[in-house]
Write an enzyme that holds these catalytic residues in place. Structure first.
Site, PDB file in Angstrom:
ATOM      1  N   LEU A 133      37.555   4.599  -5.356  1.00 24.51           N
ATOM      2  CA  LEU A 133      37.032   3.384  -6.021  1.00 24.51           C
ATOM      3  C   LEU A 133      35.592   3.692  -6.757  1.00 24.51           C
ATOM      4  CD1 LEU A 133      37.405   0.584  -6.387  1.00 24.51           C
ATOM      5  CD2 LEU A 133      36.449  -0.102  -4.477  1.00 24.51           C
ATOM      6  N   GLU A 135      31.794   5.015  -7.885  1.00 20.13           N
ATOM      7  CA  GLU A 135      31.376   5.977  -8.854  1.00 20.13           C
ATOM      8  C   GLU A 135      29.908   6.253  -8.760  1.00 20.13           C
ATOM      9  OE1 GLU A 135      32.903   4.776 -12.763  1.00 20.13           O
ATOM     10  OE2 GLU A 135      35.029   4.729 -11.811  1.00 20.13           O
ATOM     11  N   ILE A 166      34.048  10.515  -2.346  1.00 23.64           N
ATOM     12  CA  ILE A 166      35.468  10.266  -2.058  1.00 23.64           C
ATOM     13  C   ILE A 166      35.829  11.286  -0.621  1.00 23.64           C
ATOM     14  CG2 ILE A 166      37.799  10.642  -2.816  1.00 23.64           C
ATOM     15  CD1 ILE A 166      35.946   8.510  -4.218  1.00 23.64           C
ATOM     16  N   GLY A 347      16.587  10.529  27.110  1.00 20.81           N
ATOM     17  CA  GLY A 347      15.332  10.905  26.801  1.00 20.81           C
ATOM     18  C   GLY A 347      15.342  12.012  25.913  1.00 20.81           C
ATOM     19  N   GLY A 348      14.389  13.006  26.343  1.00 18.55           N
ATOM     20  CA  GLY A 348      14.220  14.204  25.182  1.00 18.55           C
ATOM     21  C   GLY A 348      15.359  14.843  25.034  1.00 18.55           C
ATOM     22  N   GLU A 371      33.115   1.443   2.803  1.00 19.49           N
ATOM     23  CA  GLU A 371      33.893   0.380   2.502  1.00 19.49           C
ATOM     24  C   GLU A 371      33.266  -1.004   2.558  1.00 19.49           C
ATOM     25  OE1 GLU A 371      37.772   0.493   4.360  1.00 19.49           O
ATOM     26  OE2 GLU A 371      37.842   2.723   4.453  1.00 19.49           O
TER      27      GLU A 371
END
Ligand SMILES: Cc1cc2nc3c(=O)[nH]c(=O)nc-3n(C[C@H](O)[C@H](O)[C@H](O)COP(=O)(O)OP(=O)(O)OC[C@H]3O[C@@H](n4cnc5c(N)ncnc54)[C@H](O)[C@@H]3O)c2cc1C
Length: 391
Positions: A133, A135, A166, A347-348, A371
């Site tokens: 759908l 573009e 897509i 954490g880290g 979507e």
């Protein structure tokens, strides 16, 4: 909180068959999908063999009619399958959801002849689908799409244009394509089912994405792609209605995938918090962290309840578009929050690729966009609140 393997999610399922299905999916997820997920997401490898296995196991056509090779399962079961797959690896869960979306046009708007000819291979014959759908210049405003389909003298259609973003672009066996056959706007769009090996169809290199690197997302070029009129889905000018109808159901799939990713992140966070010690105690002893985990779990349960409520409306043949948009909005926002909090719990270490939570956080972001972005979901919900005349 103990340092132990997470318990499977307790699911309320309508039949013994559905319970068996979930067991099968858990087995495949645990043995065939999860073990390779981290490495393949790192290298960007798409697990095509997993989709063949899912097809052989009857898991690529679950919500469709068994007359054409589908699984005859209600949406409430299909979505819980998706959730389990996405928890193991989003590339697979989302891939199944997109494949199901790509089958929607033929399954709901195709003629009996078209369905008999193509659906069995699509639902259970190992084929993989894509849905075209978007573009480059028409994403949220999808009705302004420019890809054209023009009839030639022999009554065939010649499709020219480029679709963007897509999922499965370049690897799909079939493409459900929305193209302009008439006036500007939504009424000038028609849907087509295009085989992946049709002359003139090609794909660009996959986009370099933040997450879901194993799931190819690519531009698909239609350079004078010729298909017969027997490949047209529905009436001329009905393509946008077909596209939106597919998205109403597809959004529930995205919601279920989001809850799968969030659940996987919570499971990791709970296990880590039980094992990691600071100040001489497991960090899960600290109320600040226990409350964070409690909030994460609550958002997940609320999301699951919301997508299942929408699915049950759909299964009962009742309108569900508003609830599907709400489920997509809530579940994907919850997944973003929960995965971000899971990184915090680590954490880290959470900020490194040594643990999967940073991947879950990167993956959750995509679900707020695909979507229909979450801004668009709010527009859909608001239109429903304003009444039928504003839709
Ligand atoms: C990983 C991935 C996979 C995808 N797979 C597919 C696929 O298989 N098939 C397919 O067709 N498409 C696919 N898409 C495309 C996706 O559906 C679009 O990216 C999405 O619809 C948004 O369009 P856009 O990117 O052009 O953003 P835009 O429409 O340009 O939006 C940009 C921003 O503006 C906001 N915005 C736009 N209009 C409004 C408005 N009226 N009110 C408020 N805010 C607004 C948006 O919410 C967003 O924040 C995929 C995208 C991604 C990232």
């Amino acid at each position: 909180m103990p340092d132990r393997a997470p318990q499977p999610v307790e699911r309320q399922l309508p039949t013994d068959e559905a319970r068996d299905l979930i067991s099968l999916v858990r087995d495949i997820a645990q043995h065939e999908i999860a073990p390779k997920a981290a490495e393949e997401e790192d290298t960007g490898r798409f697990p095509r063999e997993v989709f063949r296995l899912l097809s052989e196991s009857g898991l690529l056509g679950l919500p469709y009619d068994s007359e054409y090779g589908g699984g005859d399962q209600p949406y409430e079961v299909y979505l819980q399958v998706l959730e389990e797959l996405a928890a193991a690896r989003l590339t697979v869960g989302l891939g199944v959801s997109v494949h199901t979306l790509a089958c929607h046009g033929l399954a709901h708007y195709g003629t009996k002849e078209q369905q008999a000819e193509h659906l069995p291979a699509m639902l259970g014959g190992g084929l993989l689908g894509a849905y075209c759908l978007s573009e480059a210049s028409s994403g949220s405003d999808a009705a302004s799409l420019r890809t054209k389909a023009v009839r030639d003298d022999g009554g065939s259609w010649v499709i020219t244009g480029t679709k963007s973003w897509i999922t499965h672009g370049g690897i799909a066996d079939f493409y459900t394509v929305m193209a302009r056959t008439g006036e500007e706007g939504p009424r000038g769009i028609t849907a087509f089912l295009v085989p992946g090996d049709t002359e003139g169809l090609s794909a660009a290199a996959p986009e370099k994405k933040m997450g879901m690197k194993g799931s190819p997302t690519a531009q698909v070029h239609f350079d004078g792609v010729r298909v017969g009129d027997d490949r047209r889905l529905g009436e001329e000018g009905q393509g946008f209605t077909i596209a939106l109808s597919a998205l109403d159901s597809g959004r529930l799939g995205i919601a279920a995938c989001a809850i799968g990713v969030a659940q996987a992140a919570l499971d990791e966070a709970v296990a880590y918090a039980g094992g990691r010690r600071q100040f001489g105690r497991p960090i899960s002893d600290f109320e600040g962290l226990r409350f964070l985990l409690a909030d994460m779990a609550t958002q997940i349960e609320a999301g699951r309840a919301l997508y299942l409520a929408a699915a049950r409306l759909r299964d009962a043949g009742l309108p569900f578009a508003k609830q599907a948009a709400m489920a997509k909005l809530h579940c994907t926002d919850a997944a973003m929050k929960v995965t971000t909090d899971a990184v915090q719990v680590f954490g880290g270490y959470g900020y490194t690729a040594d643990f999967p939570v940073e991947r879950y956080m990167r993956e959750a972001k995509a679900l707020q966009i695909v979507e229909g972005t979450n801004q668009i979901q709010r527009m859909v919900i608001a239109r429903h609140l304003a009444g039928p005349e504003s839709r």
